[in-house]
Scaffold this motif. Structure first.
Motif, mmCIF file in Angstrom:
data_model
loop_
_atom_site.group_PDB
_atom_site.id
_atom_site.type_symbol
_atom_site.label_atom_id
_atom_site.label_comp_id
_atom_site.label_asym_id
_atom_site.label_seq_id
_atom_site.Cartn_x
_atom_site.Cartn_y
_atom_site.Cartn_z
ATOM 1 N N GLY A 28 0.802 -1.217 0.000
ATOM 2 C CA GLY A 28 0.000 0.000 0.000
ATOM 3 C C GLY A 28 0.834 1.265 0.000
ATOM 4 O O GLY A 28 2.056 1.248 0.176
ATOM 5 N N GLY A 29 0.151 2.374 -0.188
ATOM 6 C CA GLY A 29 0.830 3.663 -0.260
ATOM 7 C C GLY A 29 1.579 3.796 -1.564
ATOM 8 O O GLY A 29 1.447 2.983 -2.478
ATOM 9 N N SER A 30 2.385 4.846 -1.671
ATOM 10 C CA SER A 30 3.178 5.015 -2.889
ATOM 11 C C SER A 30 4.439 4.180 -2.769
ATOM 12 O O SER A 30 5.524 4.665 -2.465
ATOM 13 C CB SER A 30 3.526 6.482 -3.133
ATOM 14 N N SER A 31 4.280 2.891 -2.985
ATOM 15 C CA SER A 31 5.370 1.934 -2.833
ATOM 16 C C SER A 31 6.173 1.836 -4.123
ATOM 17 O O SER A 31 5.749 2.296 -5.183
ATOM 18 C CB SER A 31 4.815 0.576 -2.427
ATOM 19 N N ALA A 32 7.335 1.208 -4.022
ATOM 20 C CA ALA A 32 8.221 1.064 -5.178
ATOM 21 C C ALA A 32 8.850 -0.318 -5.170
ATOM 22 O O ALA A 32 8.695 -1.089 -4.216
ATOM 23 C CB ALA A 32 9.311 2.145 -5.136
ATOM 24 N N ALA A 33 9.598 -0.618 -6.217
ATOM 25 C CA ALA A 33 10.187 -1.944 -6.366
ATOM 26 C C ALA A 33 11.057 -2.320 -5.175
ATOM 27 O O ALA A 33 11.064 -3.470 -4.734
ATOM 28 C CB ALA A 33 10.999 -2.006 -7.656
ATOM 29 N N ARG A 34 11.777 -1.364 -4.622
ATOM 30 C CA ARG A 34 12.687 -1.694 -3.519
ATOM 31 C C ARG A 34 11.931 -2.224 -2.295
ATOM 32 O O ARG A 34 12.475 -3.002 -1.514
ATOM 33 C CB ARG A 34 13.525 -0.471 -3.130
ATOM 34 N N HIS A 35 10.678 -1.806 -2.118
ATOM 35 C CA HIS A 35 9.897 -2.281 -0.983
ATOM 36 C C HIS A 35 9.517 -3.763 -1.135
ATOM 37 O O HIS A 35 9.208 -4.431 -0.146
ATOM 38 C CB HIS A 35 8.624 -1.444 -0.828
ATOM 39 N N ALA A 36 9.520 -4.233 -2.351
ATOM 40 C CA ALA A 36 9.145 -5.629 -2.602
ATOM 41 C C ALA A 36 10.277 -6.600 -2.299
ATOM 42 O O ALA A 36 10.032 -7.780 -2.059
ATOM 43 C CB ALA A 36 8.699 -5.800 -4.055
ATOM 44 N N VAL A 37 11.507 -6.115 -2.306
ATOM 45 C CA VAL A 37 12.670 -7.002 -2.245
ATOM 46 C C VAL A 37 12.687 -7.897 -1.005
ATOM 47 O O VAL A 37 12.880 -9.120 -1.125
ATOM 48 C CB VAL A 37 13.972 -6.192 -2.380
ATOM 49 N N PRO A 38 12.493 -7.364 0.223
ATOM 50 C CA PRO A 38 12.553 -8.260 1.391
ATOM 51 C C PRO A 38 11.506 -9.373 1.336
ATOM 52 O O PRO A 38 11.761 -10.493 1.806
ATOM 53 C CB PRO A 38 12.280 -7.315 2.575
ATOM 54 N N LEU A 39 10.358 -9.082 0.775
ATOM 55 C CA LEU A 39 9.282 -10.070 0.697
ATOM 56 C C LEU A 39 9.588 -11.129 -0.358
ATOM 57 O O LEU A 39 9.328 -12.316 -0.156
ATOM 58 C CB LEU A 39 7.956 -9.384 0.393
ATOM 59 N N LEU A 40 10.135 -10.695 -1.477
ATOM 60 C CA LEU A 40 10.488 -11.632 -2.535
ATOM 61 C C LEU A 40 11.631 -12.547 -2.101
ATOM 62 O O LEU A 40 11.627 -13.750 -2.385
ATOM 63 C CB LEU A 40 10.875 -10.870 -3.802
ATOM 64 N N GLU A 41 12.599 -11.987 -1.403
ATOM 65 C CA GLU A 41 13.742 -12.784 -0.965
ATOM 66 C C GLU A 41 13.338 -13.850 0.055
ATOM 67 O O GLU A 41 13.983 -14.901 0.142
ATOM 68 C CB GLU A 41 14.806 -11.867 -0.359
ATOM 69 N N ALA A 42 12.274 -13.574 0.807
ATOM 70 C CA ALA A 42 11.864 -14.491 1.873
ATOM 71 C C ALA A 42 10.927 -15.594 1.396
ATOM 72 O O ALA A 42 10.638 -16.528 2.150
ATOM 73 C CB ALA A 42 11.183 -13.702 2.985
#
Length: 290
Positions: free
Chosen positions: A50-64
């Protein structure tokens, strides 16, 4: 099988929409990774930041995680220029092929000083993404009105409308046609007391009723100005929130699927800080969804 069919199969019928999973604090990285791992295990097919998110915010979730799709919902076109977005997309996609979706939107005049001619700005942004090599089938648009829904149909994988009703979902499906992804967001309150549930809903809804993009969309859907006052009428609240016992909540979510949604992004509302991770509620929701 088409690319869009593959996308729909991958993200499934249900996902989680959360501001908290977009946290900037590096100290929370482990907490986010743990939450994402559990969401994948619970059977959610996607997480929407949510919010004005960007690709970098996805990284910890994708890595896990191994299979979870992570999308921005939404990245404001005013906060990140297209060239930067394209470069970030390419970097994340190289590390986690096919698992990141770039969700884009025009935000709101009250939230973006440079807000001008939003539709034209969005078209130009998509043109720049095309030139930079970001595939149309890896981006989705936060589309509400007919013109932007048509743009989502023609220039993206589909639409991720926020704060909408089942009736809007039916109208969006008619515009999109059968193939593009339609993944509306729906707020869920795990509360059976009507007064308590609607109070929580109105507290949450208040900020959105000050934003014309949303209120104009409600008026297009047949709500009146009276529905938009005093935190929203019962009619409005009950249309944009799912609350009640498990059967009622499940039925409300199903109305969006019956109206044409391929996937519903579920945002749990608890009345607490929006940055918190309502993990117990996510578990309860997964259980009632079966």
């Amino acid at each position: 099988m088409s690319t869009l069919s593959t996308l729909k199969d991958r993200i499934g019928r249900y996902g989680v929409w959360s501001v908290g999973l977009r946290a900037e604090d590096p100290a929370r990285r482990g907490q986010l990774a743990e939450a994402a791992t559990e969401l994948e295990q619970l059977g959610y097919g996607a997480v929407w930041l949510g919010g004005s998110s960007a690709a970098r915010h996805a990284v910890p979730l994708l890595e896990a995680t191994r299979t979870l799709t992570v999308g921005t919902s939404i990245q404001s076109i005013w906060d990140y220029d297209a060239e930067t977005s394209a470069a970030s997309f390419a970097e994340v996609d190289a590390a986690h092929p096919g698992r990141f979706l770039l969700g884009l939107g025009v935000s709101h005049a009250k939230l973006a000083d440079q807000y001008r001619r939003p539709y034209s700005a969005l078209v130009a942004y998509l043109d720049a993404l095309d030139a930079a090599g970001v595939p149309a089938d890896r981006r989705v648009l936060a589309a509400l009105g007919p013109r932007t829904l048509e743009l989502a149909r023609d220039r993206a994988a589909g639409a991720v409308p926020y704060l909408v009703t089942a009736e809007h979902t039916a109208q969006a499906r008619a515009i999109l046609g059968p193939d593009p992804l339609l993944a509306p967001e729906l707020k869920v309150i795990l509360e059976t007391d009507p007064s308590r549930a609607r109070t929580l809903a109105r507290e949450f809804l208040a900020m959105y009723l000050a934003l014309p993009n949303y209120t104009n969309n409600f008026l297009r859907l047949g709500f009146t100005e009276d529905d938009l006052t005093n935190g929203g009428s019962d009619h409005l609240v009950d249309a944009v929130f799912a609350w009640g016992d498990e059967t009622h909540i499940r039925d409300r979510i199903n109305t969006f699927h019956e109206a044409g949604a391929d996937h519903v992004a579920l945002q749990v509302v608890t009345g607490g800080d929006r940055d918190t991770l309502p993990r117990e509620e996510w578990r309860r929701l997964a259980s009632l969804l079966g």
